[in-house]
Design a protein around this motif. Sequence first.
Motif, short mmCIF file in Angstrom:
data_model
loop_
_atom_site.label_atom_id
_atom_site.label_comp_id
_atom_site.label_asym_id
_atom_site.label_seq_id
_atom_site.Cartn_x
_atom_site.Cartn_y
_atom_site.Cartn_z
N SER A 33 12.92 -1.51 -31.65
CA SER A 33 13.99 -2.15 -30.90
C SER A 33 13.44 -2.94 -29.71
O SER A 33 13.84 -4.07 -29.46
CB SER A 33 14.98 -1.09 -30.42
OG SER A 33 15.97 -1.67 -29.62
N LYS A 35 10.41 -4.12 -29.41
CA LYS A 35 9.65 -5.24 -29.94
C LYS A 35 10.59 -6.39 -30.31
O LYS A 35 10.34 -7.55 -29.95
CB LYS A 35 8.85 -4.79 -31.17
CG LYS A 35 7.97 -5.86 -31.75
CD LYS A 35 7.20 -5.33 -32.94
CE LYS A 35 6.40 -6.42 -33.60
NZ LYS A 35 5.71 -5.97 -34.80
N THR A 36 11.67 -6.08 -30.99
CA THR A 36 12.65 -7.09 -31.37
C THR A 36 13.28 -7.73 -30.13
O THR A 36 13.45 -8.94 -30.06
CB THR A 36 13.75 -6.47 -32.26
OG1 THR A 36 13.14 -5.89 -33.41
CG2 THR A 36 14.76 -7.51 -32.69
N GLU A 37 13.59 -6.91 -29.17
CA GLU A 37 14.18 -7.40 -27.92
C GLU A 37 13.22 -8.37 -27.22
O GLU A 37 13.64 -9.43 -26.74
CB GLU A 37 14.50 -6.22 -27.00
CG GLU A 37 15.19 -6.62 -25.72
CD GLU A 37 15.48 -5.40 -24.83
OE1 GLU A 37 15.73 -5.62 -23.64
OE2 GLU A 37 15.46 -4.26 -25.33
N GLN A 38 11.93 -8.03 -27.16
CA GLN A 38 10.94 -8.89 -26.53
C GLN A 38 10.79 -10.22 -27.28
O GLN A 38 10.68 -11.28 -26.68
CB GLN A 38 9.58 -8.19 -26.45
CG GLN A 38 9.52 -7.05 -25.45
CD GLN A 38 9.82 -7.54 -24.04
OE1 GLN A 38 9.35 -8.58 -23.62
NE2 GLN A 38 10.62 -6.76 -23.32
N GLU A 39 10.81 -10.15 -28.63
CA GLU A 39 10.72 -11.38 -29.44
C GLU A 39 11.91 -12.29 -29.17
O GLU A 39 11.76 -13.50 -29.01
CB GLU A 39 10.63 -11.03 -30.92
CG GLU A 39 9.31 -10.41 -31.33
CD GLU A 39 9.34 -9.87 -32.76
OE1 GLU A 39 10.41 -9.90 -33.41
OE2 GLU A 39 8.28 -9.44 -33.23
N GLN A 40 13.10 -11.71 -29.12
CA GLN A 40 14.31 -12.49 -28.88
C GLN A 40 14.31 -13.09 -27.47
O GLN A 40 14.72 -14.23 -27.26
CB GLN A 40 15.57 -11.63 -29.08
CG GLN A 40 15.77 -11.17 -30.51
CD GLN A 40 15.94 -12.33 -31.45
OE1 GLN A 40 16.60 -13.31 -31.14
NE2 GLN A 40 15.34 -12.24 -32.62
N LEU A 41 13.82 -12.31 -26.51
CA LEU A 41 13.74 -12.79 -25.14
C LEU A 41 12.77 -13.97 -25.04
O LEU A 41 13.05 -14.97 -24.38
CB LEU A 41 13.31 -11.65 -24.22
CG LEU A 41 13.27 -11.93 -22.73
CD1 LEU A 41 14.64 -12.37 -22.23
CD2 LEU A 41 12.81 -10.69 -21.97
N GLU A 42 11.65 -13.86 -25.73
CA GLU A 42 10.66 -14.95 -25.73
C GLU A 42 11.24 -16.21 -26.39
O GLU A 42 11.05 -17.32 -25.90
CB GLU A 42 9.39 -14.51 -26.45
CG GLU A 42 8.26 -15.52 -26.37
CD GLU A 42 7.85 -15.85 -24.95
OE1 GLU A 42 7.52 -17.03 -24.70
OE2 GLU A 42 7.87 -14.96 -24.09
N LYS A 43 11.97 -16.04 -27.48
CA LYS A 43 12.62 -17.19 -28.14
C LYS A 43 13.63 -17.85 -27.20
O LYS A 43 13.72 -19.07 -27.13
CB LYS A 43 13.33 -16.74 -29.42
CG LYS A 43 12.40 -16.43 -30.56
CD LYS A 43 13.19 -16.00 -31.78
CE LYS A 43 12.31 -15.57 -32.91
NZ LYS A 43 13.10 -15.10 -34.07
N ALA A 44 14.39 -17.04 -26.49
CA ALA A 44 15.39 -17.57 -25.56
C ALA A 44 14.71 -18.33 -24.42
O ALA A 44 15.18 -19.39 -24.01
CB ALA A 44 16.25 -16.44 -25.00
N ARG A 45 13.62 -17.79 -23.91
CA ARG A 45 12.88 -18.48 -22.84
C ARG A 45 12.35 -19.83 -23.32
O ARG A 45 12.43 -20.83 -22.61
CB ARG A 45 11.72 -17.61 -22.35
CG ARG A 45 12.14 -16.47 -21.48
CD ARG A 45 10.94 -15.70 -20.98
NE ARG A 45 11.36 -14.57 -20.17
CZ ARG A 45 10.81 -13.36 -20.22
NH1 ARG A 45 9.79 -13.14 -21.02
NH2 ARG A 45 11.25 -12.40 -19.46
#
Length: 106
Positions: A33, A35-45
């Motif tokens: 969870s 890891k997925t959250e960090q990936e999504q945050l990076e995509k948003a940034r």
Amino acid sequence: MAILSAISSWHVSASEKPRLTLSQKADQGRIDSKKTEQEQLEKARKAASDIQNREQEVLARQESGDWEKEQIKKSQAQFNERESRADKYLREAKEAAAKERKIEEK
């Protein structure tokens, strides 16, 4: 027979995998969870950065007046094209009117 051997080989390979306890599964779930959250945050940034860069490019073009100059050039070219086309038609009409008309005798 082939089906039974395939099922038994699957069963053996599945049973060879280490079984996780409920606590380990929960920990793994939290890790996944995060890891997925960090990936999504990076995509948003990255998306926000891309948008900001595009906005800056548009503002720079507007400030420099390039867009406006380009539009003026395009409209002037279209006007000149229409004008030359109209001149051509007028010239052809004058030439046609200036020609002598001969009536053929039968």
